[in-house]
Design a protein around this motif. Sequence first.
Motif, PDB file in Angstrom:
ATOM      1  N   ASN A 149       0.794  -1.234   0.000  1.00 45.53           N
ATOM      2  CA  ASN A 149       0.000   0.000   0.000  1.00 45.53           C
ATOM      3  C   ASN A 149       0.821   1.275   0.000  1.00 45.53           C
ATOM      4  O   ASN A 149       0.361   2.309  -0.463  1.00 45.53           O
ATOM      5  N   ARG A 150       2.019   1.202   0.561  1.00 48.63           N
ATOM      6  CA  ARG A 150       2.844   2.407   0.649  1.00 48.63           C
ATOM      7  C   ARG A 150       4.288   2.008   0.921  1.00 48.63           C
ATOM      8  O   ARG A 150       4.560   0.915   1.379  1.00 48.63           O
ATOM      9  N   LYS A 151       5.187   2.958   0.647  1.00 46.49           N
ATOM     10  CA  LYS A 151       6.599   2.721   0.906  1.00 46.49           C
ATOM     11  C   LYS A 151       6.909   3.034   2.362  1.00 46.49           C
ATOM     12  O   LYS A 151       6.459   4.056   2.894  1.00 46.49           O
ATOM     13  N   VAL A 152       7.676   2.161   2.963  1.00 43.65           N
ATOM     14  CA  VAL A 152       8.138   2.356   4.329  1.00 43.65           C
ATOM     15  C   VAL A 152       9.430   1.553   4.489  1.00 43.65           C
ATOM     16  O   VAL A 152       9.570   0.465   3.931  1.00 43.65           O
ATOM     17  N   ALA A 153      10.352   2.101   5.226  1.00 43.42           N
ATOM     18  CA  ALA A 153      11.625   1.422   5.433  1.00 43.42           C
ATOM     19  C   ALA A 153      11.457   0.227   6.373  1.00 43.42           C
ATOM     20  O   ALA A 153      10.668   0.266   7.323  1.00 43.42           O
ATOM     21  N   TYR A 154      12.212  -0.809   6.095  1.00 40.64           N
ATOM     22  CA  TYR A 154      12.222  -2.006   6.933  1.00 40.64           C
ATOM     23  C   TYR A 154      12.536  -1.624   8.385  1.00 40.64           C
ATOM     24  O   TYR A 154      11.879  -2.101   9.318  1.00 40.64           O
ATOM     25  N   THR A 155      13.514  -0.750   8.559  1.00 41.68           N
ATOM     26  CA  THR A 155      13.919  -0.353   9.910  1.00 41.68           C
ATOM     27  C   THR A 155      12.808   0.408  10.646  1.00 41.68           C
ATOM     28  O   THR A 155      12.705   0.322  11.871  1.00 41.68           O
ATOM     29  N   THR A 156      11.972   1.103   9.899  1.00 44.85           N
ATOM     30  CA  THR A 156      10.836   1.808  10.511  1.00 44.85           C
ATOM     31  C   THR A 156       9.845   0.798  11.073  1.00 44.85           C
ATOM     32  O   THR A 156       9.355   0.945  12.200  1.00 44.85           O
ATOM     33  N   VAL A 157       9.552  -0.233  10.287  1.00 45.14           N
ATOM     34  CA  VAL A 157       8.637  -1.284  10.751  1.00 45.14           C
ATOM     35  C   VAL A 157       9.236  -1.989  11.968  1.00 45.14           C
ATOM     36  O   VAL A 157       8.539  -2.257  12.957  1.00 45.14           O
ATOM     37  N   MET A 158      10.530  -2.271  11.905  1.00 44.24           N
ATOM     38  CA  MET A 158      11.205  -2.932  13.020  1.00 44.24           C
ATOM     39  C   MET A 158      11.091  -2.091  14.297  1.00 44.24           C
ATOM     40  O   MET A 158      10.745  -2.606  15.365  1.00 44.24           O
ATOM     41  N   THR A 159      11.331  -0.801  14.181  1.00 48.24           N
ATOM     42  CA  THR A 159      11.242   0.096  15.334  1.00 48.24           C
ATOM     43  C   THR A 159       9.823   0.127  15.891  1.00 48.24           C
ATOM     44  O   THR A 159       9.621   0.092  17.114  1.00 48.24           O
ATOM     45  N   MET A 160       8.822   0.191  15.002  1.00 47.73           N
ATOM     46  CA  MET A 160       7.431   0.215  15.470  1.00 47.73           C
ATOM     47  C   MET A 160       7.084  -1.076  16.203  1.00 47.73           C
ATOM     48  O   MET A 160       6.415  -1.040  17.244  1.00 47.73           O
ATOM     49  N   MET A 161       7.551  -2.210  15.682  1.00 46.70           N
ATOM     50  CA  MET A 161       7.245  -3.482  16.343  1.00 46.70           C
ATOM     51  C   MET A 161       7.948  -3.574  17.694  1.00 46.70           C
ATOM     52  O   MET A 161       7.358  -4.055  18.668  1.00 46.70           O
ATOM     53  N   GLN A 162       9.161  -3.078  17.787  1.00 47.20           N
ATOM     54  CA  GLN A 162       9.864  -3.044  19.068  1.00 47.20           C
ATOM     55  C   GLN A 162       9.126  -2.139  20.056  1.00 47.20           C
ATOM     56  O   GLN A 162       8.964  -2.485  21.231  1.00 47.20           O
ATOM     57  N   ASN A 163       8.670  -0.988  19.575  1.00 45.10           N
ATOM     58  CA  ASN A 163       7.921  -0.062  20.438  1.00 45.10           C
ATOM     59  C   ASN A 163       6.607  -0.668  20.902  1.00 45.10           C
ATOM     60  O   ASN A 163       6.207  -0.494  22.059  1.00 45.10           O
ATOM     61  N   LEU A 164       5.924  -1.380  20.002  1.00 41.89           N
ATOM     62  CA  LEU A 164       4.665  -2.042  20.379  1.00 41.89           C
ATOM     63  C   LEU A 164       4.912  -3.111  21.435  1.00 41.89           C
ATOM     64  O   LEU A 164       4.082  -3.318  22.325  1.00 41.89           O
ATOM     65  N   ALA A 165       6.056  -3.772  21.364  1.00 42.86           N
ATOM     66  CA  ALA A 165       6.408  -4.761  22.386  1.00 42.86           C
ATOM     67  C   ALA A 165       6.694  -4.055  23.721  1.00 42.86           C
ATOM     68  O   ALA A 165       6.225  -4.503  24.776  1.00 42.86           O
ATOM     69  N   LYS A 166       7.413  -2.940  23.679  1.00 43.31           N
ATOM     70  CA  LYS A 166       7.708  -2.181  24.906  1.00 43.31           C
ATOM     71  C   LYS A 166       6.429  -1.657  25.554  1.00 43.31           C
ATOM     72  O   LYS A 166       6.332  -1.573  26.777  1.00 43.31           O
ATOM     73  N   LYS A 167       5.450  -1.284  24.719  1.00 47.47           N
ATOM     74  CA  LYS A 167       4.177  -0.759  25.226  1.00 47.47           C
ATOM     75  C   LYS A 167       3.251  -1.877  25.699  1.00 47.47           C
ATOM     76  O   LYS A 167       2.182  -1.605  26.259  1.00 47.47           O
ATOM     77  N   GLY A 168       3.611  -3.133  25.439  1.00 42.36           N
ATOM     78  CA  GLY A 168       2.810  -4.263  25.906  1.00 42.36           C
ATOM     79  C   GLY A 168       1.778  -4.777  24.921  1.00 42.36           C
ATOM     80  O   GLY A 168       0.954  -5.622  25.275  1.00 42.36           O
ATOM     81  N   PHE A 169       1.810  -4.295  23.678  1.00 39.04           N
ATOM     82  CA  PHE A 169       0.851  -4.759  22.677  1.00 39.04           C
ATOM     83  C   PHE A 169       1.297  -6.047  21.999  1.00 39.04           C
ATOM     84  O   PHE A 169       0.475  -6.804  21.501  1.00 39.04           O
TER      85      PHE A 169
END
Length: 124
Positions: free
Chosen positions: A37-57
Amino acid sequence: MKNPTLAIGDSEMEVLQHVWELKHATVAQVHERILKNRKVAYTTVMTMMQNLAKKGFLTFEKEGVTYVYAPAIDPGQVRQDLLSHLMMKVFKGSPTSLIQTLVEHEAISDEERESIKSIIKNME
């Protein structure tokens, strides 16, 4: 304590929905889906997933050199928390006002309208 669900951004919600659909997901799998659907860097997705883990999601396990993420909170609970917050903030806690706004201002198909009627009927 503030509800952690309210601290989730739009892009994080997009990532979370992909993980919900996949049940277990690597960064590469989520990245591939977002790229449709859109361009996004692999590292951006990785950071978001790490943040979601830190937030408990999300939770994660390491499989070899790869991290595999899974939902830590039931999707229904996240949706309920967000909807309850929206209802309180925008509609002064009134489910009637929320539904009225949806029905009057959104393009609802006949099929969706019938589905809503059926849900209400089954509640009675």
